[in-house]
Design a protein around this motif. Structure first.
Motif, short mmCIF file in Angstrom:
data_model
loop_
_atom_site.label_atom_id
_atom_site.label_comp_id
_atom_site.label_asym_id
_atom_site.label_seq_id
_atom_site.Cartn_x
_atom_site.Cartn_y
_atom_site.Cartn_z
N TYR A 244 96.51 118.05 39.29
CA TYR A 244 95.56 117.87 38.19
C TYR A 244 95.81 116.61 37.36
O TYR A 244 95.29 116.48 36.25
CB TYR A 244 95.52 119.13 37.32
N ASP A 245 96.58 115.68 37.91
CA ASP A 245 96.76 114.34 37.33
C ASP A 245 97.34 114.38 35.91
O ASP A 245 96.90 113.64 35.02
CB ASP A 245 95.42 113.60 37.33
N VAL A 246 98.34 115.21 35.73
CA VAL A 246 99.04 115.27 34.45
C VAL A 246 100.16 114.22 34.40
O VAL A 246 100.52 113.73 33.33
CB VAL A 246 99.63 116.67 34.21
N THR A 247 100.69 113.86 35.55
CA THR A 247 101.85 112.97 35.63
C THR A 247 101.70 111.68 34.82
O THR A 247 102.63 111.30 34.08
CB THR A 247 102.17 112.64 37.10
N PRO A 248 100.57 110.95 34.91
CA PRO A 248 100.46 109.71 34.11
C PRO A 248 100.59 109.95 32.61
O PRO A 248 101.09 109.09 31.89
CB PRO A 248 99.07 109.19 34.48
N LEU A 249 100.16 111.09 32.15
CA LEU A 249 100.30 111.41 30.72
C LEU A 249 101.76 111.60 30.37
O LEU A 249 102.25 111.06 29.37
CB LEU A 249 99.49 112.66 30.39
N LEU A 250 102.47 112.38 31.19
CA LEU A 250 103.89 112.62 30.92
C LEU A 250 104.66 111.30 30.96
O LEU A 250 105.58 111.08 30.16
CB LEU A 250 104.45 113.60 31.95
N GLN A 251 104.31 110.42 31.89
CA GLN A 251 105.00 109.14 32.01
C GLN A 251 104.76 108.24 30.81
O GLN A 251 105.53 107.32 30.55
CB GLN A 251 104.55 108.43 33.29
N ASN A 252 103.69 108.51 30.07
CA ASN A 252 103.38 107.75 28.85
C ASN A 252 103.74 108.53 27.59
O ASN A 252 103.17 108.30 26.52
CB ASN A 252 101.91 107.38 28.83
N SER A 253 104.70 109.46 27.75
CA SER A 253 105.24 110.25 26.63
C SER A 253 104.20 111.16 25.99
O SER A 253 104.37 111.60 24.84
CB SER A 253 105.85 109.33 25.57
N ILE A 254 103.12 111.45 26.71
CA ILE A 254 102.16 112.46 26.24
C ILE A 254 102.63 113.79 26.82
O ILE A 254 102.25 114.18 27.92
CB ILE A 254 100.73 112.13 26.67
#
Length: 856
Positions: A244-254
């Motif tokens: 569900y494409d959460v990874t880019p958010l986590l990588q940006n400290s979201i």
């Protein structure tokens, strides 16, 4: 030695206190205008009683009566829920629209529970009457909501029966489980019955967990990903992040930092299991905060523990740094998960509230639906987002734990509320594609990309109805924001709004419960705890909302304070050019249920339900979401359906206000532009304005004066003027000569002069001699207004005629003077403007709310 500075401060506060006391004695309001009382008559038990209809739970009606319950048994968490007046409901409807409208000054201006109560709750006088009556029945008042819209009590069964005119019995449910329940609708004294929308806690037929839990034994591979024996996959947090494409958010400290999610439950939980899940998932330790709701009783309920654990674990997995607040009633006999939801709302526990419990609409009863929907409106007004599951019995939500449906098409509540977001279910459909890796990555995941989805429907393999809920509400009208490609033109609320994976078999979510995770995700016997259902997709979406709130806050540089009802924005995204990037449109599969021939909606047998299609459908809503695009595109679109204005029917007219808010000072004035838009109506229209607080109608005037004559379809503009004061001629004696007898005693008017006028005079004197700052000039202005109103004041003279002490008759001529209606005090006033046709039947009536704020 005296400290002159301290003495001056002391004198100033003493003087100000005396001034306020003196003004209080005159009856002049110095605080915010109070909510008007609605209970006019004394509350007496011996008089007429009125039933609170539709208060017997559906499951009680099909259970076996086992006799009356012992009168000495204690009940806690019995709660009276209060409704709103028509004016309050109209005001709230407009406020909710304004709070979601970016062009409104009230956009995202959320209320606190106390502010909500002051505007939409019960008055303090009415609450005092209700509590006094409850206590007179021997009941103990255990809680009053901060928002002034419910009161909870405890007492014995005998006391509860006597107070509410009902009879609570022991019952045996259709599942063989023992229960208690009222068998008749409760009733209340007529004086207070009209303000009560429902009474909960009279039975223990609670909402049931819908989680699809299985214990899987697989010793040949790691618990983290694919089984080489069955080919099944088990979803770990890392898989969810990838799919569900959460990874880019986590990588940006979201990661949900600074955000909080409230999970509602009806059992205690194990934080040890939560810690084990996070460890197995590679997540940092972040245990939930436990909040005990009204009616809480310590204990674990076996039927609810798995549900509670997965809700806490998966909301915290999707937003790994968010604060998870588990709000629970514990093992309370009669308080349910909905009491936990209400507590979380009325105490503003978190800006996101997730409940994985629900039931088909008809099983709730109309009084409960009304009560809970009012709380969901309150939640939205406070900036809280409510998310709930669409159900796990396909399109036939009233049939549960059965192989074929008999009760027809039905949807789940709270998902069907217009003030909640309904989360449905999908399942993965890999086809011939390859979407799983052979090694485990971070957070125990092995999925390599997004996996195509179809509608979740595992009924054929589960041996019972197991599919994503969806369909059309039988109780709620279509909200203004529910528009777009595929949305049915059925005039009712459709469910769900969005969906996420909810399959239990292909592919279920891993979680830890009842000590199941002693070796990673495995227990001591190498079993895995695997779960599916919209019970999992719902808290997972709550986690995505926490990531959204953090992103919005980071973008604007301020905390969001919540997003309220997110549906206008979800449908805004779906109606935008970003639809294809934000949503995964599910176009295959259905949520059909096999049905019994001749049963409701099933005349010929077979199956009933809904099929996925392009755009919106009643099987998956808008489909599943790409979390990264959902979050990053959020601020690029506008919400839809945020205006409460709807087209007027032919032969009528529409009344609208140029602004729903107005501001003025205590010595100024303001105006609101009103527009009457005809739709085939011709004739006269009378305008009136009424404040729900103490505000004289003489301060409200229309220009041009009414009635307004409508001769064409052209809109007519009228101004409502709100003035600080209103002068008028007061006739003191008859215009004709007459004989009167002068009396030696004081007249009633002279008493009023003494009581109010002299108090004002003394207060004014204190204003001149007390140490003060410039802001007291505004209070002095109020004093001058009061002087005019009471015909005596600071330096003013009396306009009343004096009497002589003789007893002779005298002839007088007519005299008159001018009096002034005092302007509004500082505070907030809720004004309802109504336009009514005259000379036609039936009359056409339109109303709009206006909120007036008076400042110094």
């Amino acid at each position: 030695m005296f400290d002159l500075k301290k003495m001056a401060i002391f004198n100033r506060y003493v003087c100000r206190t005396m001034v306020l006391v003196l003004f209080a004695g005159t009856g002049i309001p110095v605080l915010r205008a109070a909510t008007p009382n609605r209970i006019a008559a004394p509350v007496e038990s011996g008089g007429t009683r009125v039933a609170i209809n539709d208060s017997v739970p559906a499951r009680a009606r099909t259970a076996t009566d086992a006799g009356t319950l012992a009168g000495t048994e204690a009940l806690t968490g019995v709660t009276l829920h209060f409704n709103m007046s028509d004016a309050q409901q109209a005001d709230l409807k407009q406020l909710l629209a304004n709070q979601q409208n970016p062009s409104s000054a009230l956009y995202h201006q959320w209320l606190t529970p106390t502010q909500f109560g002051a505007r939409f709750g019960m008055s303090s006088g009415d609450l005092t009457k209700v509590k006094a009556w409850l206590q007179s029945q021997g009941l103990t008042v255990t809680a009053v909501a901060p928002s002034s819209n419910n009161v909870s009590v405890s007492g014995t069964v005998a006391q509860i029966d006597a107070a509410f005119g009902t009879s609570i019995h022991a019952m045996t449910g259709a599942d063989g489980v023992s229960h208690i329940s009222n068998l008749t609708d409760p009733s209340l004294p007529a004086a207070m019955a009209s303000v009560v929308t429902g009474i909960t806690g009279l039975n223990d037929f609670k909402p049931m967990s819908r989680a699809k839990v299985s214990h899987v034994r697989d010793t040949t591979v790691s618990a983290k990903y694919t089984s080489s024996i069955s080919g099944s996959h088990y979803i770990a947090p890392g898989d969810f992040y990838t799919i569900y494409d959460v990874t880019p958010l986590l990588q940006n400290s979201i990661t949900g930092t600074g955000m909080s999610i409230a999970i509602a439950g009806q059992t205690d939980i194990s934080t040890t299991d939560v810690a084990a899940f996070r460890t197995a998932s590679g997540l940092a330790a972040n245990l939930p905060t436990i909040i005990q709701a009204t009616g809480y009783t310590a204990g674990t309920t076996k039927a609810d523990i798995d549900e509670a654990q997965l809700d806490v674990e998966w909301s915290g997995a999707v937003a790994p740094a968010a604060t998870i607040k588990y709000v629970t009633v514990g093992a309370s006999k009669t308080a349910s998960v909905m009491d936990a939801v209400v507590y979380a709302i009325t105490n503003n526990s978190a800006p996101i509230i997730s409940t994985s419990y629900g039931a088909c609409e008809s099983s709730w009863g109309q009084s409960s639906l009304n009560a809970y929907d009012a709380y969901f409106q309150q939640a939205n007004a406070q900036g809280i987002t409510i998310v709930g599951p669409s159900g796990d019995s396909g399109a036939t939500d009233c049939d549960y734990n059965v192989t074929t449906a008999k009760q027809g098409l039905a949807v789940d509540y709270p998902a069907s509320s217009a003030y909640a977001t309904g989360v449905g279910g999908t399942m993965f459909n890999e086809g011939s594609g390859s979407y799983w890796g052979t090694t485990n990555g971070s957070y125990s995941g092995s999925a390599t990309s997004y996996i195509p989805e179809t509608v979740w429907n595992e009924t054929s393999v589960a041996g019972e109805l197991s599919a994503g809920g969806g369909g059309a509400s039988k109780y709620f009208a279509k909200p203004t924001w529910q528009i777009g490609t595929g949305v049915p033109s059925d005039q009712v609320r459709d469910v769900p709004d969005i969906s996420l994976n909810a399959a239990a078999s292909h592919d279920g979510y891993l979680f830890c419960s009842q000590g199941s995770c002693t070796n990673g995700y495995r227990d001591a016997s190498n079993n895995l705890n695997v779960v599916g259902g919209t019970s999992v997709s719902t808290p997972s979406f709550a986690g995505i909302l926490a990531l959204l709130e953090q992103t919005v806050g980071t973008t604007t540089g301020t905390a969001t304070g919540g997003l309220g009802n997110v549906n206008p924005m979800i449908y805004g995204l779906a109606n935008s050019t970003y639809y294809g990037t934000v949503f995964h449109d599910i176009t295959s599969g259905n949520n059909d249920s096999p049905c019994t021939t001749g049963s409701t909606n099933c005349p010929s047998g077979g199956s009933i339900g809904f099929t996925a299609g392009t755009g919106y459908d009643q099987a998956t809503g808008w489909g599943s979401i790409d979390a990264y695009n959902f979050v990053t595109k959020w601020s690029l679109v506008s919400p839809v359906g945020v205006s409460t204005t709807t087209p007027a029917p032919t032969g009528s007219f529409q009344l609208t206000a140029g602004s729903s808010t107005a501001t003025m000072t205590t010595t100024g004035s303001t105006s609101v532009t009103l527009t009457i838009t005809p739709n085939g109506y011709t004739g006269k229209v009378i305008l009136s304005a009424l404040s729900s607080q103490t505000l004289s109608s003489t301060l409200l005037s229309f220009s041009p004066t009414t009635p307004i004559t409508i001769t064409s379809n052209d809109p007519v503009t009228v101004n409502l003027t709100i003035a600080a004061s209103q002068a008028s001629a007061l006739l003191l004696h008859s215009p004709h000569s007459q004989t009167v007898v002068a009396k030696t005693e004081h007249t009633p008017d002279s008493h009023r002069w003494y009581g109010a006028g002299s108090g004002v005079v003394l207060a004014c004197s204190l204003l001149f001699v007390c140490p003060r700052r410039r802001r007291w000039g505004a209070l002095f202005a109020v004093v001058l207004s009061v002087a005019a109103f009471t015909t005596s004041g600071c330096g003013g003279s009396s306009a009343s005629t004096s009497t002589t002490s003789t007893s002779t008759s005298t002839t007088t001529t007519s005299t008159s003077t001018t009096t002034t209606t005092a302007g509004p005090a500082v505070g907030t006033y809720n004004i309802t403007v109504t336009a009514t046709s005259t000379g036609v039947a039936p009359a056409v009536t339109q109303s709009v709310p206006v909120t007036l704020t008076v400042t110094n």
